[in-house]
Design a protein around this motif. Sequence first.
Motif, PDB file in Angstrom:
ATOM      1  N   SER A  69      -4.005   3.260  -6.226  1.00 35.13           N
ATOM      2  CA  SER A  69      -2.772   2.464  -6.388  1.00 35.13           C
ATOM      3  C   SER A  69      -2.476   2.039  -7.814  1.00 35.13           C
ATOM      4  O   SER A  69      -1.348   1.684  -8.128  1.00 35.13           O
ATOM      5  N   GLU A  87      -7.998   4.559   1.107  1.00 35.50           N
ATOM      6  CA  GLU A  87      -7.695   5.683   0.209  1.00 35.50           C
ATOM      7  C   GLU A  87      -6.449   5.379  -0.619  1.00 35.50           C
ATOM      8  O   GLU A  87      -6.410   5.638  -1.836  1.00 35.50           O
ATOM      9  N   LEU A  88      -5.419   4.808   0.012  1.00 34.86           N
ATOM     10  CA  LEU A  88      -4.210   4.412  -0.720  1.00 34.86           C
ATOM     11  C   LEU A  88      -4.533   3.351  -1.760  1.00 34.86           C
ATOM     12  O   LEU A  88      -4.039   3.384  -2.886  1.00 34.86           O
ATOM     13  N   TYR A  89      -5.371   2.397  -1.370  1.00 37.85           N
ATOM     14  CA  TYR A  89      -5.769   1.305  -2.267  1.00 37.85           C
ATOM     15  C   TYR A  89      -6.437   1.850  -3.534  1.00 37.85           C
ATOM     16  O   TYR A  89      -6.117   1.420  -4.656  1.00 37.85           O
ATOM     17  N   ASP A  97      -5.935   3.448   4.667  1.00 37.64           N
ATOM     18  CA  ASP A  97      -5.455   2.368   3.800  1.00 37.64           C
ATOM     19  C   ASP A  97      -6.334   2.256   2.559  1.00 37.64           C
ATOM     20  O   ASP A  97      -5.840   2.062   1.450  1.00 37.64           O
ATOM     21  N   ARG A  99       2.591   2.791  -6.330  1.00 33.68           N
ATOM     22  CA  ARG A  99       1.765   2.964  -7.524  1.00 33.68           C
ATOM     23  C   ARG A  99       2.174   1.925  -8.556  1.00 33.68           C
ATOM     24  O   ARG A  99       3.359   1.748  -8.866  1.00 33.68           O
ATOM     25  N   LEU A 159       0.838  -1.196   0.000  1.00 31.32           N
ATOM     26  CA  LEU A 159       0.000   0.000   0.000  1.00 31.32           C
ATOM     27  C   LEU A 159       0.873   1.247   0.000  1.00 31.32           C
ATOM     28  O   LEU A 159       1.864   1.325   0.739  1.00 31.32           O
ATOM     29  N   GLY A 160       0.504   2.202  -0.827  1.00 33.45           N
ATOM     30  CA  GLY A 160       1.293   3.424  -0.964  1.00 33.45           C
ATOM     31  C   GLY A 160       2.120   3.414  -2.230  1.00 33.45           C
ATOM     32  O   GLY A 160       2.553   4.469  -2.704  1.00 33.45           O
TER      33      GLY A 160
END
Length: 492
Positions: free
Chosen positions: A224, A219-221, A217, A189, A186-187
């Motif tokens: 991505s 939001e990161l997903y 998490d 790209r 996660l985080g």
Amino acid sequence: MALGTLVKTLQNIMRKDAGINGDAQRIEQMTWLFFLKIYDAKEEEWEFHDDSYESIIPERLRWHSWAVDHKDGKALTGDALLDFVNNDLFKTLPNLELSPNAPLRQVVVKAAFTDANNYMKDGILLRQVVNEIDNAVDFTEYKERHAFGEIYETILKDLQSAGNAGEFYTPRAVTDFMAQTLAPKLGERIADFACGTGGFLTSALKILAEQVKTPADQELYTHSIYGIEKKQLPYLLCVTNMLLHDIDNPEIFHNNSLESDMREWRHKKDGQFDIVLMNPPYGGSENASIQNNFPTALRSSETADLFLGLILYRLKRGGRAAVIIPDGFLFGQDAAKVEIKRRLLEEMDLHTIVRMPQSVFAPYTSITTNILFFDNTKPSEGVWFYRMDIPDGYKHFSKTKPIKLEHFDNVKTWWNDRREIIENGNPKAKFYTVDELRNGNFNLDLCGYPHEEEEILPPDELIRNYKEERARLDEEIDKKLAQICEILGIEA
């Protein structure tokens, strides 16, 4: 209806329609219908969470407004349905007016219909198709939405079987293995610059989904993945796939990744990525205007070469990549291929090449492929080659006996405990230094599949052997005939 039989049911209805010719058109027809129903379910979710949400789709064109049959005799059908679809739905959605800062979930609607088609000419049959889709699955239910993955795999395999679309589908076992090996977090790209139906992105999302524990998490997903697809049908399939995986603003673009100047990506915000997973189109060729987007040394007419050149510019410092490439790249000696291989070794860290069996993509192509693993960290110190053999009990992979994730188990075991392996006098796994590869003019066709050499005999010996073999076979046939005649009680 069982989800697995839905696609077959829809295809059987559409076969009666004179406007549809072949599986590819049937798949395209059902895909835009699936997209509208799924998008309608997502909009219901977005409206629930955001009182100010406004749909980009005019109310009359939203799925619940025209597709749902309330069994009151008012549902559009026949010529009225055809007129609505052809002259309202398909004329309005491709021409939606979007603001410059429109969210991607609005942009994808217009892009999805820009080159889409309604092939059906029988409005009654179209109503039957719409009803089957509407009744089969409730996309507002989380479990049913994810169960739709079963249907999705069926569509992708049927698409591949259609003959003209094999490049869109990489076996799920292969995409899962490559994604698991790169282990996205996660985080980070993740990009696929020729994403087809989104197989690699889906494999990566499966890994990331297990890491989601908090709203932050999530939001990161949702931010991505990134994909570009040139062709309309796989683009639409990919966007639909991302919506099903709760990517509400999918960064999937209907475009050609090769149409921009490669040298600019290193200086653009968000122009580079932590992970690249790809199976670039191969066998295709690009015109001079596309080639001019690359430095002179990397210009090639072969599409796969250009995509590798693109990755050199779009892989972030510290990033990692796994790319499927055909044998022709490994042994190719034209200037662009040699230069790309040189850069992979001297500017990137090309560290592993897994050589896959010839039949991985069978029966759709017999091209032998390989997986290149490289990082943008430091110059390579050398490359490990590993030959992946056909598993026991298989002569080759096929449509009925496809490659499975478990077939990569030996590769995974070796990956974590690397050593050279010799089988029958031939290297199955071996390490080559950069100097060794450079001295071989960057020929990477190493640890390949051994070929049995046929012994060439003198003519007289060859004829004698044929005669002896014929006599042996004649004798076996005579024995069998005699046994049959004895059982039947007749003279031989």
